[in-house]
Scaffold this motif. Structure first.
Motif, PDB file in Angstrom:
ATOM      1  N   LEU A  53       0.827  -1.206   0.000  1.00 13.34           N
ATOM      2  CA  LEU A  53       0.000   0.000   0.000  1.00 13.34           C
ATOM      3  C   LEU A  53       0.861   1.257   0.000  1.00 13.34           C
ATOM      4  N   ILE A  54       1.931   1.246   0.784  1.00 14.62           N
ATOM      5  CA  ILE A  54       2.827   2.402   0.809  1.00 14.62           C
ATOM      6  C   ILE A  54       3.542   2.548  -0.534  1.00 14.62           C
ATOM      7  N   ALA A  55       3.926   1.423  -1.120  1.00 20.38           N
ATOM      8  CA  ALA A  55       4.549   1.464  -2.449  1.00 20.38           C
ATOM      9  C   ALA A  55       3.585   2.069  -3.469  1.00 20.38           C
ATOM     10  N   ARG A  58       3.515   5.800  -3.087  1.00 17.81           N
ATOM     11  CA  ARG A  58       4.704   6.445  -3.652  1.00 17.81           C
ATOM     12  C   ARG A  58       4.614   6.531  -5.178  1.00 17.81           C
ATOM     13  N   LEU A  59       4.113   5.472  -5.783  1.00 21.57           N
ATOM     14  CA  LEU A  59       3.949   5.499  -7.234  1.00 21.57           C
ATOM     15  C   LEU A  59       2.858   6.474  -7.636  1.00 21.57           C
ATOM     16  N   GLN A  60       1.796   6.561  -6.845  1.00 18.99           N
ATOM     17  CA  GLN A  60       0.728   7.514  -7.151  1.00 18.99           C
ATOM     18  C   GLN A  60       1.248   8.945  -7.107  1.00 18.99           C
ATOM     19  N   TRP A  61       2.181   9.198  -6.218  1.00 12.94           N
ATOM     20  CA  TRP A  61       2.769  10.534  -6.132  1.00 12.94           C
ATOM     21  C   TRP A  61       3.369  10.930  -7.486  1.00 12.94           C
ATOM     22  N   TRP A  62       4.071  10.003  -8.120  1.00  7.56           N
ATOM     23  CA  TRP A  62       4.672  10.294  -9.413  1.00  7.56           C
ATOM     24  C   TRP A  62       3.617  10.357 -10.529  1.00  7.56           C
ATOM     25  N   ARG A 104       4.200  -1.317 -10.358  1.00  2.73           N
ATOM     26  CA  ARG A 104       3.391  -1.975  -9.337  1.00  2.73           C
ATOM     27  C   ARG A 104       3.780  -3.449  -9.189  1.00  2.73           C
ATOM     28  N   TRP A 105       4.287  -4.030 -10.284  1.00  2.00           N
ATOM     29  CA  TRP A 105       4.721  -5.434 -10.206  1.00  2.00           C
ATOM     30  C   TRP A 105       5.759  -5.607  -9.104  1.00  2.00           C
ATOM     31  N   ASP A 106       6.638  -4.625  -8.942  1.00  2.00           N
ATOM     32  CA  ASP A 106       7.711  -4.729  -7.959  1.00  2.00           C
ATOM     33  C   ASP A 106       7.197  -4.755  -6.521  1.00  2.00           C
ATOM     34  N   ALA A 107       5.997  -4.232  -6.311  1.00  2.00           N
ATOM     35  CA  ALA A 107       5.457  -4.129  -4.952  1.00  2.00           C
ATOM     36  C   ALA A 107       4.845  -5.436  -4.470  1.00  2.00           C
ATOM     37  N   TYR A 108       4.647  -6.374  -5.359  1.00  2.00           N
ATOM     38  CA  TYR A 108       3.980  -7.631  -5.007  1.00  2.00           C
ATOM     39  C   TYR A 108       4.879  -8.811  -5.370  1.00  2.00           C
ATOM     40  N   ARG A 109       4.413 -10.020  -5.118  1.00  2.00           N
ATOM     41  CA  ARG A 109       5.229 -11.203  -5.352  1.00  2.00           C
ATOM     42  C   ARG A 109       4.623 -12.164  -6.371  1.00  2.00           C
TER      43      ARG A 109
END
Length: 253
Positions: A53-55, A58-62, A104-109
């Protein structure tokens, strides 16, 4: 000072693109540095936290930064965002949205669903960045060649990152059998050859030069696919720098 800050972010976070940008003429360098620094900031956003969620935040900020640029609104004060607003037009800002969303792929597994999903991920990331790099330098055509070049470069970079991604608990390849990895590397070489046949616009050469290591890395992966999972795709430092220097002096990519 913001441009110097972009250069330092790039130097620490993406040494290859830093060297390529520094080999460009001064005017081109001033336009590439903010874009490449933006890419570094977006790429590392999902990795500074274990919380998806935090990731995402951060992406939404960009994504919000890109919206501000695209809509012509004042851009929030930030050493990279401020400089980025000076080099992107509205179309280029919108075209970079998939690059952010791909992270977003990087934020999950979860693994990639299939080879098509993996290739779409590379196209949205490295492909979009290559096209944007050319655009900020004034190139308005050559989209197919730039997309192929960006994909091939992205694949080479991905192969180099595989050991670390695996160590972080990710499943970075849709199929990690040696024969599948070798075939994937060959497909990248085909895309690279296609880009060379078609050629990139003259204005885009400094951007295309960032792919100077791509052929060597993909060729190694195709010949010895085990090196992708184990590591060992890197050039010797002197060969790495010499290859870039030769291209810069020759005005080639």
């Amino acid at each position: 000072m913001s441009l110097e800050a972009c250069a330092e972010i790039l130097r620490r976070g993406d040494p290859d693109r830093f060297l390529a940008a520094m080999s460009a003429p001064v005017a081109a360098r001033a336009r590439l540095l903010p874009l490449y620094a933006f890419n570094v900031e977006v790429a590392r956003a999902p990795w500074v936290t274990e919380e998806p969620l935090i990731a995402e935040m951060r992406l939404q900020w960009w994504l919000d930064v890109l919206d501000e640029i695209a809509e012509g609104r004042p851009v929030r004060s930030h050493e990279v965002a401020t400089e980025l607003a000076g080099v992107l037009d509205a179309e280029a800002a919108r075209a970079l949205v998939p690059l952010v969303e791909a992270r977003r792929w990087d934020a999950y597994r979860e693994p990639f669903a299939d080879a098509a999903a993996f290739e779409a991920h590379l196209a949205a990331g490295a492909g979009a960045l290559m096209r944007a790099s050319a655009r900020v330098l004034g190139a308005k055509d050559g989209t197919a060649a730039l997309s192929d070049l960006g994909f091939a470069m992205g694949l080479a970079g991905w192969f180099r990152a595989v050991p670390e991604l695996v160590a972080r608990g990710r499943q970075p390849l849709p199929d990690d059998r040696p024969e599948a990895v070798a075939e994937l590397a060959r497909s990248g070489l085909v895309r690279l050859a296609s880009a060379r046949r078609e050629g990139v616009p003259a204005q885009a050469v400094p951007a295309a030069r960032a792919a100077w290591r791509t052929r060597a890395i993909l060729s190694r992966a195709a010949a010895e696919p085990g090196r992708v999972l184990e590591g060992g795709l890197e050039d010797a430092e002197i060969a790495r720098r010499a290859g870039l220097l030769w291209r810069a002096l020759a005005g080639r990519w």
